[in-house]
Write an enzyme that holds these catalytic residues in place. Structure first.
Site, PDB file in Angstrom:
ATOM      1  N   LYS A  23      38.345  34.931  33.528  1.00 19.81           N
ATOM      2  CA  LYS A  23      37.121  34.380  34.131  1.00 19.81           C
ATOM      3  C   LYS A  23      35.969  34.576  33.156  1.00 19.81           C
ATOM      4  CE  LYS A  23      34.223  34.711  38.274  1.00 19.81           C
ATOM      5  NZ  LYS A  23      34.026  35.387  39.577  1.00 19.81           N
TER       6      LYS A  23
ATOM      7  N   LYS B 109      39.314  30.343  34.817  1.00 18.02           N
ATOM      8  CA  LYS B 109      38.064  29.828  35.362  1.00 18.02           C
ATOM      9  C   LYS B 109      36.960  29.970  34.332  1.00 18.02           C
ATOM     10  CE  LYS B 109      34.898  30.552  39.265  1.00 18.02           C
ATOM     11  NZ  LYS B 109      34.550  31.390  40.422  1.00 18.02           N
TER      12      LYS B 109
END
Length: 326
Positions: free
Chosen positions: A195, A248
């Site tokens: 992330k 992400k």
């Protein structure tokens, strides 16, 4: 004239020919649809920066879920917006927290739907960070205990998958141990393994009402310039017991999705984040791009890069378009 060259166009000569040799395919089963559940009554508030995405209160969740089911979507990702916030994000692990209440409702009324519970503190803390804070420092180890409590509470409510997004070191190991000790050995962890500290999260922070009140998240989320670091992050989560690996954001990190897919034998999930959604929506509303063609091209790009599943706010639209094209 004796020319030696390959005729690649032979396999592009018609729509049926192109379909015959197509390498990657989108399916509605690939999609996980995010939902923003807000405390209160009679709320169905469109997120201004995300046209078509709504904050929904519990009394409107039945209709929302009926629409999800009608589109053939089988998995939802729940984010909660509590009425009250505090320093340690108590509502994240309260048995009557908004995500827990929504989870119990969905599993009772729509038992076939897979509920994925986002496990983080940022929507629940008064400071908006993903862990406990001391001054301007985000505390790692002290935050793990609260994340474990949140995961167990979500599992007790009936969540099928725990999806920790906090990016604290050791969060998968702590949550796995906590779930196992509490008797939830069969509940998988869908880790936000890779992330990045991205500018593409802006619209989400409006939707989830979880923007940090000071500083930023760069000390715990990843530097967008780094690739090798993604291997270390994903490997740690695999060793600690993750069952899925999320990358992400999605579109700016297709290379990372491919790297993760090539190196780890777990399902890879691309998160098609809010900023990616909003850019296409804005361009489509201005008539600059064909929304259907652009969205489906972006989503198949995730599959080509190696994603097995896609978390996307486009899920309803994409499901409808895929059905139309059958």
């Amino acid at each position: 004239m004796d020319l030696q060259f390959s005729r690649h166009r032979r396999l592009r000569s018609s729509a049926n020919m192109r379909a015959l040799v197509r390498e990657n395919h989108l399916r509605v089963d690939d999609f996980i649809y995010p939902l923003f559940i807000i405390e209160g009554e009679n709320i169905r508030k469109e997120v201004s920066s995300m046209p078509g995405v709504f904050q929904v209160s519990m009394d409107n969740l039945q209709a929302e879920m009926e629409d999800v089911v009608a589109h053939g979507i089988k998995s939802v990702l729940l984010f909660g917006i509590p009425a009250e916030k505090d320093e340690c994000g108590t509502q994240a692990f309260h048995d009557h927290g908004i995500v827990q209440v929504a989870t119990r409702f969905i599993k009772e009324k729509f038992p076939e739907i897979l509920v994925v519970a986002d496990t983080c503190l940022c929507e629940y803390t008064s400071h908006g960070h993903c862990g406990m804070v001391e001054g301007d420092k985000i505390l790692n180890d002290e935050s793990l205990d609260l994340l474990v409590k949140s995961a167990i509470s979500q599992a007790k409510a009936g969540a099928d998958i725990i999806a920790p997004s906090n990016m604290m070191d050791g969060f998968v190991a702590a949550i796995r141990a906590g779930l196992d000790e509490a008797g939830f050995t069969e509940i998988p962890i869908m880790s936000y393994a890779v992330k990045y500290a991205s500018s593409f999260y802006g619209p989400f922070r409006e939707a989830a009402e979880g923007a940090p009140q000071f500083g930023d998240r760069k000390t715990y989320q990843m530097d967008p310039a780094n690739r090798i670091e993604a291997f270390r992050e994903a490997e740690s989560d695999v060793i600690e017991g993750a069952d899925f690996l999320i990358v992400k954001p999605g579109l700016p990190y297709l290379d990372i999705i491919r790297d993760v897919k090539n190196n780890f034998n777990l399902p890879v999930v691309a998160y098609n984040v809010s900023g990616e959604y909003s850019m296409i929506k804005a361009a489509a509303l201005n008539g600059w791009v064909d929304e259907k063609k652009t969205v489906l091209e972006a989503l198949v790009g995730f599959k080509r890069a190696g994603a097995d599943l896609i978390i996307t706010y486009h899920a309803k639209d994409a499901a409808r378009w895929l059905k139309e094209d059958e």
